[in-house]
Design a protein around this motif. Structure first.
Motif, PDB file in Angstrom:
ATOM      1  N   PHE A  78       5.887  13.455  19.336  1.00 24.12           N
ATOM      2  CA  PHE A  78       5.456  12.088  19.103  1.00 24.12           C
ATOM      3  C   PHE A  78       6.497  11.394  18.239  1.00 24.12           C
ATOM      4  CE2 PHE A  78       3.243   8.946  16.453  1.00 24.12           C
ATOM      5  CZ  PHE A  78       2.631   8.175  17.421  1.00 24.12           C
ATOM      6  N   GLU A  79       6.793  10.138  18.550  1.00 23.64           N
ATOM      7  CA  GLU A  79       7.739   9.355  17.763  1.00 23.64           C
ATOM      8  C   GLU A  79       7.174   7.961  17.552  1.00 23.64           C
ATOM      9  OE1 GLU A  79      11.205   9.292  20.191  1.00 23.64           O
ATOM     10  OE2 GLU A  79      11.678  11.391  19.843  1.00 23.64           O
ATOM     11  N   ALA A  80       7.324   7.441  16.351  1.00 25.85           N
ATOM     12  CA  ALA A  80       6.892   6.070  16.071  1.00 25.85           C
ATOM     13  C   ALA A  80       7.811   5.481  15.020  1.00 25.85           C
ATOM     14  CB  ALA A  80       5.454   6.041  15.577  1.00 25.85           C
ATOM     15  N   GLU A  81       8.394   4.341  15.353  1.00 28.15           N
ATOM     16  CA  GLU A  81       9.183   3.590  14.382  1.00 28.15           C
ATOM     17  C   GLU A  81       8.323   2.417  13.950  1.00 28.15           C
ATOM     18  OE1 GLU A  81      13.476   1.366  13.863  1.00 28.15           O
ATOM     19  OE2 GLU A  81      13.071   2.515  15.678  1.00 28.15           O
ATOM     20  N   ILE A  82       7.992   2.357  12.675  1.00 27.05           N
ATOM     21  CA  ILE A  82       7.079   1.345  12.164  1.00 27.05           C
ATOM     22  C   ILE A  82       7.831   0.421  11.231  1.00 27.05           C
ATOM     23  CG2 ILE A  82       4.981   0.934  10.846  1.00 27.05           C
ATOM     24  CD1 ILE A  82       5.304   4.300  12.209  1.00 27.05           C
ATOM     25  N   ASP A  83       7.754  -0.879  11.499  1.00 32.51           N
ATOM     26  CA  ASP A  83       8.377  -1.880  10.652  1.00 32.51           C
ATOM     27  C   ASP A  83       7.354  -2.259   9.581  1.00 32.51           C
ATOM     28  OD1 ASP A  83       9.877  -3.815   9.486  1.00 32.51           O
ATOM     29  OD2 ASP A  83       9.873  -5.175  11.199  1.00 32.51           O
ATOM     30  N   THR A  84       7.548  -1.802   8.361  1.00 28.68           N
ATOM     31  CA  THR A  84       6.584  -2.053   7.292  1.00 28.68           C
ATOM     32  C   THR A  84       6.735  -3.438   6.689  1.00 28.68           C
ATOM     33  OG1 THR A  84       8.058  -1.018   5.690  1.00 28.68           O
ATOM     34  CG2 THR A  84       6.379   0.379   6.692  1.00 28.68           C
ATOM     35  N   GLY A 119      12.062   5.698   0.235  1.00 28.64           N
ATOM     36  CA  GLY A 119      11.755   6.116  -1.129  1.00 28.64           C
ATOM     37  C   GLY A 119      10.380   5.693  -1.607  1.00 28.64           C
ATOM     38  N   LYS A 120       9.378   6.005  -0.857  1.00 29.17           N
ATOM     39  CA  LYS A 120       8.002   5.691  -1.242  1.00 29.17           C
ATOM     40  C   LYS A 120       7.512   6.720  -2.251  1.00 29.17           C
ATOM     41  CE  LYS A 120       7.424   2.282   1.619  1.00 29.17           C
ATOM     42  NZ  LYS A 120       7.157   0.951   1.202  1.00 29.17           N
ATOM     43  N   GLY A 121       6.372   6.425  -2.889  1.00 28.73           N
ATOM     44  CA  GLY A 121       5.785   7.353  -3.849  1.00 28.73           C
ATOM     45  C   GLY A 121       5.288   8.619  -3.183  1.00 28.73           C
ATOM     46  N   GLU A 122       5.371   9.707  -3.904  1.00 26.80           N
ATOM     47  CA  GLU A 122       5.007  11.002  -3.359  1.00 26.80           C
ATOM     48  C   GLU A 122       3.536  11.079  -2.958  1.00 26.80           C
ATOM     49  OE1 GLU A 122       5.269  15.380  -5.142  1.00 26.80           O
ATOM     50  OE2 GLU A 122       7.117  14.229  -5.295  1.00 26.80           O
ATOM     51  N   ASP A 123       2.645  10.507  -3.782  1.00 27.18           N
ATOM     52  CA  ASP A 123       1.215  10.529  -3.461  1.00 27.18           C
ATOM     53  C   ASP A 123       0.918   9.716  -2.206  1.00 27.18           C
ATOM     54  OD1 ASP A 123       0.643  12.141  -5.615  1.00 27.18           O
ATOM     55  OD2 ASP A 123       0.148  10.459  -6.950  1.00 27.18           O
ATOM     56  N   VAL A 124       1.605   8.599  -2.041  1.00 25.28           N
ATOM     57  CA  VAL A 124       1.407   7.756  -0.861  1.00 25.28           C
ATOM     58  C   VAL A 124       1.806   8.515   0.398  1.00 25.28           C
ATOM     59  CG1 VAL A 124       2.217   5.652   0.275  1.00 25.28           C
ATOM     60  CG2 VAL A 124       1.722   5.630  -2.162  1.00 25.28           C
ATOM     61  N   ARG A 144       0.999   1.499   8.352  1.00 25.00           N
ATOM     62  CA  ARG A 144       0.973   0.166   7.754  1.00 25.00           C
ATOM     63  C   ARG A 144       0.117   0.155   6.494  1.00 25.00           C
ATOM     64  NH1 ARG A 144       0.888  -1.230  13.188  1.00 25.00           N
ATOM     65  NH2 ARG A 144      -1.371  -1.482  13.177  1.00 25.00           N
ATOM     66  N   ALA A 145      -0.972   0.905   6.487  1.00 27.64           N
ATOM     67  CA  ALA A 145      -1.864   0.923   5.333  1.00 27.64           C
ATOM     68  C   ALA A 145      -1.216   1.615   4.130  1.00 27.64           C
ATOM     69  CB  ALA A 145      -3.173   1.616   5.679  1.00 27.64           C
ATOM     70  N   TYR A 146      -0.557   2.733   4.370  1.00 26.68           N
ATOM     71  CA  TYR A 146      -0.011   3.527   3.262  1.00 26.68           C
ATOM     72  C   TYR A 146       1.431   3.155   2.903  1.00 26.68           C
ATOM     73  CZ  TYR A 146      -4.007   6.655   3.374  1.00 26.68           C
ATOM     74  OH  TYR A 146      -5.270   7.172   3.305  1.00 26.68           O
ATOM     75  N   LEU A 147       2.223   2.797   3.886  1.00 30.18           N
ATOM     76  CA  LEU A 147       3.666   2.688   3.667  1.00 30.18           C
ATOM     77  C   LEU A 147       4.165   1.250   3.508  1.00 30.18           C
ATOM     78  CD1 LEU A 147       4.711   5.369   6.284  1.00 30.18           C
ATOM     79  CD2 LEU A 147       4.295   5.681   3.842  1.00 30.18           C
ATOM     80  N   SER A 148       3.301   0.266   3.609  1.00 29.28           N
ATOM     81  CA  SER A 148       3.724  -1.131   3.459  1.00 29.28           C
ATOM     82  C   SER A 148       3.927  -1.490   2.010  1.00 29.28           C
ATOM     83  CB  SER A 148       2.691  -2.061   4.057  1.00 29.28           C
ATOM     84  OG  SER A 148       2.685  -1.912   5.458  1.00 29.28           O
TER      85      SER A 148
END
Length: 150
Positions: A17-23, A100-105, A146-150
Motif C-alpha cells: 500500500f502507498e499513500a502520499e498525503i499533502d498535510t 519531523g513530527k512528534g514521536e507520540d503523534v 490528516r488528523a494526526y499529521l497535519s
C-alpha cells in the motif's frame, strides 16, 4: 509550512500500500507526482521520497533485532526528512516519511492504521501479503494521516 508525507506498507517482497498525503491542504495526492503544482520538480521530489524509504529498509531490518517494541521510532534521517517505522508481528513494515513530527503523534497514527490493517487482514476476501486495493482502507488511512499529521 507542512510538507507531503509518504506512507508505505511493505510486505515480504513488495509494497502492499502507498499513500502520499499533502498535510498542507485538505486534499490528498492520489498518484505519485500528481496533485501539486511544480510538475517535474514535484515528480523528482516524489521519486526521491520513494528512494529514501526504499534505502531505509535495511535499517529497519537492523533495528528490528535491537528492540522488542513494534514501534521502531525514527530509523533514518535524510536532510530534513525522517523515516519512522512500525513493524507488525507478521513482519509487515509500516513506513512513514515525514518532516519531523512528534514521536507520540507518529505512534498514535501507526496504532490507528495498525487497527485498520488488522481488520483488513481478518477479512476472508483478503489474501495475506497481497496489494491492498480497498478504497475504504485507503480513505481511513488518509483521514488518519490528516488528523494526526497535519
Amino acid at each position: 509550512m507542512s510538507s507531503p508525507v509518504l506512507f508505505v506498507i511493505v510486505g515480504r517482497n513488495e509494497p502492499l500500500f502507498e499513500a502520499e498525503i499533502d498535510t498542507a491542504h485538505s486534499s490528498a495526492i492520489d498518484s505519485p507526482g500528481g496533485g501539486g503544482g511544480g510538475g517535474q520538480q514535484s515528480e523528482l521530489s516524489t521519486r526521491q521520497n520513494y528512494f529514501v524509504l526504499h534505502s531505509a529498509l535495511d535499517l529497519v531490518e537492523k533495528s528490528a533485532w535491537t528492540t522488542n517494541s513494534m514501534y521502531l521510532r525514527v530509523v533514518d534521517k535524510v536532510n530534513q526528512q525522517q523515516v519512522s517505522t512500525f513493524l507488525t508481528a507478521a513482519n509487515v513494515k509500516f513506513m512513514l516519511l515525514h518532516g519531523g513530527k512528534g514521536e507520540d503523534v507518529i505512534k498514535n497514527f501507526f496504532n490507528e492504521v495498525y487497527g485498520y490493517y488488522v481488520k483488513l487482514s481478518m477479512n476472508p476476501f483478503y489474501k495475506y501479503d497481497t496489494p491492498i486495493t480497498s478504497k475504504a482502507f485507503d480513505a481511513r488511512v488518509r483521514a488518519a494521516a490528516r488528523a494526526y499529521l497535519s
